[in-house]
Design an enzyme around this catalytic site. Structure first.
Site, mmCIF file in Angstrom:
data_model
loop_
_atom_site.group_PDB
_atom_site.id
_atom_site.type_symbol
_atom_site.label_atom_id
_atom_site.label_comp_id
_atom_site.label_asym_id
_atom_site.label_seq_id
_atom_site.Cartn_x
_atom_site.Cartn_y
_atom_site.Cartn_z
ATOM 1 N N LYS A 1 -15.572 20.526 -0.041
ATOM 2 C CA LYS A 1 -14.162 20.185 -0.191
ATOM 3 C C LYS A 1 -14.133 18.762 -0.715
ATOM 4 O O LYS A 1 -14.912 17.918 -0.253
ATOM 5 C CB LYS A 1 -13.511 20.276 1.187
ATOM 6 C CG LYS A 1 -12.152 19.710 1.287
ATOM 7 C CD LYS A 1 -11.732 19.671 2.741
ATOM 8 C CE LYS A 1 -12.155 18.336 3.296
ATOM 9 N NZ LYS A 1 -11.928 18.085 4.666
ATOM 10 N N LYS B 1 -7.324 -4.566 -5.071
ATOM 11 C CA LYS B 1 -6.014 -4.903 -4.515
ATOM 12 C C LYS B 1 -5.919 -6.416 -4.321
ATOM 13 O O LYS B 1 -4.938 -7.051 -4.694
ATOM 14 C CB LYS B 1 -5.809 -4.204 -3.170
ATOM 15 C CG LYS B 1 -5.601 -2.713 -3.271
ATOM 16 C CD LYS B 1 -5.206 -2.146 -1.920
ATOM 17 C CE LYS B 1 -4.958 -0.631 -2.016
ATOM 18 N NZ LYS B 1 -4.500 -0.061 -0.785
ATOM 19 N N ASN C 1 -8.516 -0.667 4.115
ATOM 20 C CA ASN C 1 -8.654 -0.975 2.696
ATOM 21 C C ASN C 1 -7.609 -1.973 2.218
ATOM 22 O O ASN C 1 -7.654 -2.457 1.112
ATOM 23 C CB ASN C 1 -8.577 0.311 1.870
ATOM 24 C CG ASN C 1 -7.309 1.062 2.156
ATOM 25 O OD1 ASN C 1 -6.638 0.812 3.156
ATOM 26 N ND2 ASN C 1 -6.954 1.976 1.281
ATOM 27 N N ASP D 1 0.874 -1.163 0.000
ATOM 28 C CA ASP D 1 0.000 0.000 0.000
ATOM 29 C C ASP D 1 0.918 1.222 0.000
ATOM 30 O O ASP D 1 2.109 1.109 0.258
ATOM 31 C CB ASP D 1 -0.844 -0.064 1.274
ATOM 32 C CG ASP D 1 -1.691 1.162 1.447
ATOM 33 O OD1 ASP D 1 -2.220 1.615 0.430
ATOM 34 O OD2 ASP D 1 -1.819 1.644 2.581
ATOM 35 N N LYS D 2 0.397 2.379 -0.334
ATOM 36 C CA LYS D 2 1.269 3.541 -0.311
ATOM 37 C C LYS D 2 1.090 4.377 0.953
ATOM 38 O O LYS D 2 2.001 4.452 1.773
ATOM 39 C CB LYS D 2 1.030 4.425 -1.533
ATOM 40 C CG LYS D 2 2.037 5.541 -1.664
ATOM 41 C CD LYS D 2 1.748 6.427 -2.841
ATOM 42 C CE LYS D 2 0.666 7.428 -2.526
ATOM 43 N NZ LYS D 2 1.000 8.419 -1.531
ATOM 44 N N THR D 3 -0.121 4.902 1.109
ATOM 45 C CA THR D 3 -0.318 5.837 2.215
ATOM 46 C C THR D 3 -0.231 5.095 3.545
ATOM 47 O O THR D 3 -0.911 4.101 3.752
ATOM 48 C CB THR D 3 -1.691 6.502 2.104
ATOM 49 O OG1 THR D 3 -1.847 6.934 0.769
ATOM 50 C CG2 THR D 3 -1.796 7.659 3.041
ATOM 51 N N GLY E 1 -4.606 3.944 -3.646
ATOM 52 C CA GLY E 1 -5.849 4.595 -4.025
ATOM 53 C C GLY E 1 -5.624 6.001 -4.537
ATOM 54 O O GLY E 1 -6.529 6.668 -4.976
ATOM 55 N N ASP E 2 -4.359 6.434 -4.489
ATOM 56 C CA ASP E 2 -4.052 7.809 -4.881
ATOM 57 C C ASP E 2 -4.115 8.001 -6.382
ATOM 58 O O ASP E 2 -4.187 7.062 -7.148
ATOM 59 C CB ASP E 2 -2.660 8.179 -4.386
ATOM 60 C CG ASP E 2 -2.716 8.736 -2.989
ATOM 61 O OD1 ASP E 2 -3.832 9.026 -2.542
ATOM 62 O OD2 ASP E 2 -1.660 8.838 -2.359
ATOM 63 N N ARG F 1 -0.845 15.404 -2.146
ATOM 64 C CA ARG F 1 -2.250 15.024 -2.213
ATOM 65 C C ARG F 1 -3.044 16.301 -2.343
ATOM 66 O O ARG F 1 -2.828 17.259 -1.609
ATOM 67 C CB ARG F 1 -2.671 14.293 -0.946
ATOM 68 C CG ARG F 1 -1.984 12.973 -0.766
ATOM 69 C CD ARG F 1 -1.958 12.590 0.686
ATOM 70 N NE ARG F 1 -3.253 12.182 1.178
ATOM 71 C CZ ARG F 1 -3.679 10.925 1.176
ATOM 72 N NH1 ARG F 1 -2.892 9.968 0.717
ATOM 73 N NH2 ARG F 1 -4.850 10.607 1.638
#
Lengths: 319, 1150
Positions: free
Chosen positions: B606, B831, B854, B432-434, B722-723, B641
């Site tokens: 936002k 994933k 996630n 995963d990244k984040t 997910g980015d 981000r």
């Protein structure tokens, strides 16, 4: 807390730390050609002399082996040896002449050897009661002795197949008309006599059944003194075995002729077992057996050859 | 009224925590964080959690269930303040929890029952039962029970200890104080925040509030009655739905109206509630159950070899029974009177056969007896040894200081104990990244407001630091964290609303400060006049934005359900919050409707750029929108981000429309979430673009180096995030996942056809690169280094078309040829789909690492799942096999511990096969000399103790402590990890070599004494003792020969075992009732005995030694070379390094 205590505490703490981090001080041997060659050379230099010494010891043992199971059956009965041996009316005595080739120094061990006799057969080895041998009739749970447990509803002492099949050929040795002195004491292990066979246990109801397997026992002698039985009941490991009969405590000279008068009582004919009489001296290593010496020489010489091979390899393919 | 022990039925009595003097927060350590006693936890329902982005992602998955009306049969009815009626129909669980499995009474039967569920133990049991049949009684009763008893005992002690720990924690939990009011004494409800760190690990605050309707009830004064109809207990910690009937009104209750067990109450001192789930039915307890256990790759291979060993066992038994059959047939006439057989039995004058059941049955019995005698051929004890070894390995992994996370003070956690050795064979890492590669600590970097880019963030000067604070009641409030500010923007922000530009800036920061779910907490400082504001919230992005707003002078001071207070440039302003539309993954935005002091009403929105630009009014200021888009692009290329902020002012009629719709939707009983979303979509349109923000997600410490190491080790790292694509790529570059040498292939397609086309193009492109390298490849093995690596970047939309279709195979082909794969914008289930794509098509081991909910599905899908215990909660950790604090710990975990575990376990399995085979074969050889009747010369007690005492400790010690290479070497040369990929420590070839070796060694052990004692007076017990000692010394020296590092524990284990064997043999031979009485002393007196021992050991080990030497000196593996280098401190020649490089590149797939 004294200073030394504190130091010790710190030391154990660091030792424990090293342990948990898997960093304990350790020796890490790595095989180098030099080590390998040294190891093989060393093995070779140990095993070749060892082999030669044991070979020499084995060769120094003088041994007379005489098979007598066929010879001791008179000519007319040789067609049906089984009925001969089972016929009580025929006398079983027999004479053998043994020629001594080389000087034999006392003590000379007398063994009887049985071949093709499976004293290690499962049914056989289980068929005994060690408790009964030690405690006599007081001990009742002798079911392991089957099929030789009771006779006429009375317990047999000693029970079991092993005791039942006790070897009962007897030998006397005569040299130049004089009987050789044979010591039949202390042929069994002392530990067996003292702790395994009861001093107050006397044979009873033994060999009274329909089927007689072998020797009888004197009911007035306690089991702990029945050394032939004790020897017999140390069942052999292999189907070809010797059992100690006694010791001749006189030297035998070369070219002596020993007359053996024996009672050929024991039935090995029914299953084709061989009976042999063995007179043997002993060396520091035991009896006559070249195998061990040869094996050592073989291992030693292989090691030497390997050492040479590795030396050549090392010279040729240097890394 | 404090009850010290849990009250049985808490239903319909309210746990009123009604005075501040009583315990007002029930902080119960939930089992979720309870420690090692729980191995695996399965979150079956977490796969649906969407990609987190922005805020409040967690709640959105509940909407699917909230649409359904609760059926009566699925519902649980709780009558408020009426325990009798509540329990009328059902017996609900009491509040005492029990995680311990056993009580003192049930321990024995239940533990035995559980143990015999395992095949290995059943095998033991069957053998023991067989041995009890009189015809088959090979061993005495006591001896035959010994191994089983020992194994059961060891396992029972282990289980009992684990259970004891569970009981202890239960006791602590069950004795927690709680105030339970049975009589009609009540209060009012207030909103409160709760901390759920024990439940999901998210230490931030979550807002939970009471229904307005119940707020005014004062239970002490009036009797509250009502009925709550709620779901059956389930595991979903983010979902709850119920209806409450109070005073004839039906109210609906959602996840924000329930407090879960294990939560900590903050801000409010007390709360009154109705207990709906208690004890084992609470969500915390339901979530701490086990998951199906995994089996390691090595063990799977091992089981295959065990099948072979079983066949070998059957073959041995067949040989014995056939020979026995022939012997019985040939001697059938003689059996009756054979002195050592004597079939005839005379009892009471009758003749019958004793213990003889006919030729056929005798053979059958012989077969079964040989199974009993040769039972250890199947190394059942190996399973127990493996368990113990894994516990030991886990102990060292947990205790490793290099995997200790200082910042979170968390140790490495070993949650699954079955797959330690798989860590040494990992080929694919899915990350995963984040929160995994990055810290998930967001930092506001730059903003684009009204088309102007402000990205000159500098460290604040002293003057600026004093700049933002608010004075309340003579006290100074400051944000807890400082943010770098852009001086120009700061200037504008301070200058008030006069200029038009400044107006936008004002609105922008107001939006940042207001449009979120952050809760400010006021903290005391040593200086009584200064207070710090700590912003707590679920989304780190929001936190960063609020801190940024505070830095520019828009400080959020207070938030309640009805209003917020913002300090604007030092001046307190109060806004009423008229409505809040929470974030959900479909809209990908949130909005807040604020009533201004001047009675105007504005909506601030936002959200993610894609979702925002579709609702922005494009007719206004098209150039501003364009420049903002350009800025957004450049921000995301920097790896930031981005969020877009918009607003609009509502006219009175618009507000009225919205308000009535909102009220209606909020009160709806059915499909509330959907209705609310509809309302939100109606209001969130034609927005006025304010600007965009760029937030930096900082890389974790050591991530580039870790990725570099993993790649050198031949592990393929795939990043699934997910980015956005640009963000993902830029993070890829900064983490050294992507390098400038790589050729990127990007697949962004919107249909199946275009997917197919781009995949085909990509494959051709890939082939081109591989063929270029292929030509040079023929010249030499090492030329592959010149290959241009290809990086595949693919987005979630394309994956929708590819996964679960025939294109999967092509994607797999393509990705196999790529050195890096980067998937962006992927959903959690995708994933898992990608992991499955690889896992189902190769035999290579996969590892998934992630930190958030996630990632759970992918963690569960992969062969090895690693959870990062970071900011995002515990779900990933709960689903994982291993958990740790930082991504970079993956390097020591795989390269060091994985390598060691694999090497140790592989060796231990082979050694156990060998050890048991030698012993069995020695027995087998002897059987051939006993008329095939399964007599054992080795005493039965020695036979039993062989695998229990004589040889067990050294295997375990060596398998726990031996190291083939030091940590430093393994980290320095990651290529050494290739040993696991090449299956160097355990493979078919090694198995066969080991078995041949076992055959030779057993033959030497048996035949040297046999021939040396042939025709002598040796008795069975004596030669048996010789064989026992020879075998034990031999197998221990065999092990000693393979030990790489000798520390004192190894020495103690190996030499101690040999000494223990001597002692045991002496003890056994000192028992007069056993047949071998005094045999060892008799035989030890002879010189031949000692010489035989020496000759056996040397002759048996020579072939192995020769093979080992030849292998080590002339065809050394990388590990061997590295070991010698380690020893002699020499430099590894470049040649050696190149040899090590080879295995990393895959053989081309056919």
């Amino acid at each position: 807390m004294t200073d030394t205590d504190r130091v010790r505490h710190r030391d154990t703490k660091t030792a424990f730390y090293l342990f948990t981090q898997q960093k304990l001080p350790a020796c890490k041997p790595v095989l180098t050609p030099a080590w390998v060659i040294t190891i093989f050379l060393f093995t070779g230099f140990i095993f070749i002399p060892l082999g030669l010494v044991t070979l020499r010891a084995s060769r120094s043992v003088i041994e007379i082996v005489e098979r007598y199971d066929t010879e001791c059956v008179p000519e007319p009965f040789r067609i049906d040896k089984v009925s001969y041996i089972q016929d009580d009316s025929i006398p079983k005595n027999c004479s053998l002449f043994l020629k001594v080739h080389k000087y034999m120094k006392a003590p000379i061990y007398i063994y009887y050897q049985l071949d093709n006799y499976y004293q290690n057969h499962r049914r056989y080895v289980k068929s005994r009661s060690d408790q009964q041998l030690l405690n006599g009739q007081k001990y009742q749970a002798t079911s392991s002795c089957q099929p030789v447990e009771f006779n006429n509803a009375r317990p047999i002492v000693p029970c079991g197949l092993i005791a039942w099949s006790l070897f009962n050929d007897t030998f006397t040795f005569i040299r130049e008309r004089a009987e050789l002195k044979v010591n039949r004491k202390n042929i069994a292990w002392k530990s067996d006599r003292d702790h395994k066979f009861g001093k107050n246990v006397y044979p009873s109801n033994f060999q009274n059944g329909t089927l007689i397997g072998g020797g009888k026992l004197n009911p007035r002698i306690p089991l702990s003194d029945q050394e032939d039985l004790i020897v017999w009941m140390r069942t052999s490991a292999l189907p070809s075995f010797r059992k100690l009969y006694g010791r001749i405590e006189e030297d035998l000279d070369a070219d002596d002729v020993v007359l053996v008068q024996l009672m050929n009582n024991y039935n090995t004919y029914s299953f084709g077992g061989k009976k042999k009489l063995v007179l043997s001296t002993s060396s520091w290593l035991g009896g006559k057996n070249d195998f061990f010496g040869l094996a050592c020489v073989f291992v030693g010489s292989s090691s030497l050859i390997l050492a040479i091979v590795f030396m050549l390899l090392h010279l040729k393919f240097q890394r | 009224m404090d009850s010290k022990t849990p009250v049985e039925n808490l239903y319909s009595v309210e746990p009123a925590l009604n005075s501040s003097s009583r315990r007002s927060n029930f902080s119960i350590p939930s089992k979720a964080s309870g420690g090692n006693s729980i191995r695996e936890v399965n979150f079956s329902d977490l796969g649906s959690k969407p990609v987190r982005y922005g805020s409040r992602g967690a709640d959105s998955d509940t909407y699917s269930t909230s649409q359904k009306e609760i059926n009566d049969e699925d519902a649980r009815l709780v009558h408020i303040n009426d325990p009798v009626k509540t329990n009328e129909r059902f017996e609900f669980a009491g509040n005492s929890i029990q995680t311990g499995k056993y009580s003192i009474l049930t321990f024995l039967p239940r533990n035995l029952f559980e143990q015999f569920h395992r095949v290995a133990y059943t095998y033991f049991l069957v053998i023991v039962v067989l041995n009890q049949l009189p015809q088959l009684a090979v061993f005495s009763r006591e001896a035959s029970f010994m191994p089983l008893t020992f194994v059961l005992l060891v396992t029972a002690v282990k289980d009992a200890y684990e259970d004891f720990r569970r009981h202890r924690s239960d006791r602590i939990e069950n004795n927690t104080l709680a105030s339970v009011l049975v009589n009609d004494q009540f209060q009012q409800k207030k909103w409160k925040n709760i901390q759920t760190i024990n439940l999901d690990g998210e230490s931030n605050l979550k807002t939970r509030y009471a229904k307005q309707e119940t707020l005014l009830k004062i239970p002490e004064k009036e009797k509250v009655t009502g009925l709550i109809k709620c779901e059956k207990p389930n595991r979903n910690i983010y979902g709850f739905q119920a209806n409450m009937e109070v005073d004839g009104k039906r109210l609906s209750l959602g996840p924000s109206n329930i407090i879960l067990r294990g939560c900590e109450l903050k801000i409010t001192a007390w709360a009154v509630g109705v207990a709906v789930y208690a004890g084992r039915e609470t969500k915390a307890m339901l979530n701490s159950s086990g998951a199906p256990s995994k089996r390691s790759r090595l063990e799977t291979h091992m089981n295959f070899e065990i099948i072979f060993l079983s066949l070998f066992l059957i073959a041995l038994c067949t040989v014995v029974s056939v020979c026995a059959a022939v012997w019985l047939r040939r001697h059938r006439d003689k059996l009756d009177y054979l002195p050592f057989y004597r079939r005839k039995h005379f009892s009471g004058g009758e003749e019958d056969n004793y213990n003889y059941y006919g030729w056929g049955l005798e053979i059958f019995f012989t077969f079964l007896m040989s199974v009993i005698v040769f039972q250890t051929m199947i190394p059942i004890s190996l399973y127990i040894s493996m368990e113990l070894v894994r516990v030991g390995q886990a102990y060292f992994m947990i205790g490793d200081t290099q995997m200790y996370d200082e910042s979170s003070q968390s140790r490495f956690q070993c949650r699954a104990l079955n797959i330690n050795e798989d860590l040494g064979q990992i080929k694919y890492v899915f990350s995963d990244k984040t929160g995994t590669l990055t810290e998930n600590k967001m930092e506001f970097q730059c903003a684009s407001i009204w088309g102007k880019d402000y990205s000159g963030g500098k460290a604040m000067s002293q003057d600026q630091e004093d700049g933002y604070f608010v004075q309340v009641d003579g006290k100074v409030l400051r944000p807890k964290m400082k943010v770098k500010t852009d001086p120009e923007l700061l200037q504008f922000a301070r200058s008030g609303k006069e200029m038009k530009e400044c107006g936008h800036i004002h609105d922008f920061f107001l939006a940042l400060a207001a449009c979120n779910t952050i809760v400010p907490l006021i903290l005391d400082t040593p200086d009584p006049t200064v207070k710090l504001i700590d912003y707590q919230g679920e989304s780190p992005d929001e936190q960063a934005l609020v801190y940024a707003a505070a830095a520019y002078g828009f400080m959020l001071i207070e938030r309640t359900s009805g209003h917020i207070v913002i300090g604007i440039q030092g001046e307190r302003q109060r806004f009423s919050v008229l409505g809040l539309h929470e974030f959900d993954s479909d809209r990908k935005r949130m909005s807040v409707i604020l009533g201004f002091p001047d009675k105007s009403v504005k909506v601030f929105v936002k959200g993610a750029d894609t979702s925002m630009f579709s609702v922005i009014d494009r007719s206004l200021k098209i150039n501003v929108i364009h420049t903002t888009e350009t800025h957004l692009y450049s921000y995301s290329s920097l790896g930031l981000r981005t969020l877009v902020v918009g607003m609009k002012e509502l006219s009175t009629s618009e507000f009225e429309d919205w308000h009535s719709a909102y009220e209606a939707a909020s009160a709806a009983l059915m499909g509330r979430t959907t209705l609310l979303r509809k309302v939100a979509n109606n209001i969130e349109n034609n927005l006025y673009l304010l600007g965009a923000s760029g937030i930096e997600d900082k890389l974790q410490q050591g991530v580039p180096e870790a990725i570099e190491s993993l790649r050198t080790a031949g592990i393929k790292v795939w990043v699934l995030t997910g980015d956005k694509q640009e963000t993902a790529i830029s993070i890829g570059y900064s983490s050294k996942l992507l390098t400038s040498k790589m050729t990127p292939i990007i697949i962004n397609s919107n249909s199946k056809e275009s997917c197919r086309k781009s995949l085909e193009d990509a494959i051709i492109m890939c082939k081109k690169f591989t063929t270029i390298s292929g030509t040079t490849n023929n010249t030499g093995r090492t030329s592959r280094a010149g290959l241009t690596p290809v990086a595949l970047i693919i987005d979630g939309t394309s994956l929708v078309y590819i996964l679960d279709s025939e294109l999967e195979e092509r994607l797999f082909q393509l990705s196999c040829n790529c050195s890096v794969v980067l998937c962006c914008r992927v959903a959690p289930l995708q994933k898992a789909g990608i992991v499955a794509l690889v896992k189902n098509r190769t035999l290579d081991m996969t590892l998934a690492i992630g930190d958030g909910a996630n990632d759970v599905s992918m963690i569960q899908m992969a062969d090895v799942g690693v959870g990062i215990s970071g900011q995002e909660g515990r779900q990933a950790v709960m689903a994982s096999d291993f958990a740790m604090g930082q991504f970079r710990f993956l390097v020591p975990l795989l390269l060091v511990h994985g390598h060691w575990n694999y090497q140790r376990m592989g060796y231990m399995i082979l050694y156990n096969f060998y050890r048991n085979a030698v012993f069995v074969l020695v027995s087998f050889w002897y059987v051939l000399f006993t008329c095939f009747t399964l007599t054992t010369a080795i005493s039965e007690w020695s036979g039993v103790l062989y695998s229990v005492i004589y040889t067990s400790v050294p295997t375990i010690v060596v398998a726990v402590l031996d190291k083939d290479l030091s940590r430093r070497t393994l980290l320095k040369y990651p290529q050494l990890y290739g040993a696991g990929h090449k299956q160097e420590c355990y493979n078919k070839k090694l198995f066969w070599i080991t078995m041949i070796d076992a055959f030779w060694q057993s033959a030497v052990t048996f035949f040297i004494p046999l021939l040396a004692y042939w025709g002598s007076t040796i008795d069975a017990s004596s030669i048996g003792d010789l064989w026992t000692l020879a075998v034990v010394i031999l197998v221990n020296l065999h092990l000693a020969m393979d030990v790489i590092r000798w520390n004192w524990i190894t020495h103690a284990a190996i030499w101690g075992s040999i000494i223990a064997t001597f002692i045991c043999v002496i003890i056994i031979d000192a028992i007069p009732s056993l047949i071998g009485y005094w045999a060892i002393f008799e035989i030890a007196k002879t010189r031949l005995f000692w010489l035989c021992l020496l000759a056996i050991i040397v002759a048996a080990l020579i072939p192995r030694f020769v093979v080992k030497v030849l292998y080590q000196l002339y065809t050394p593996c990388d590990v061997q070379i590295a070991r010698e280098a380690e020893k002699f401190q020499t430099q590894i020649e470049s040649g050696a390094v190149e040899i090590e490089m080879n295995p990393i590149l895959d053989p081309p797939r056919s």
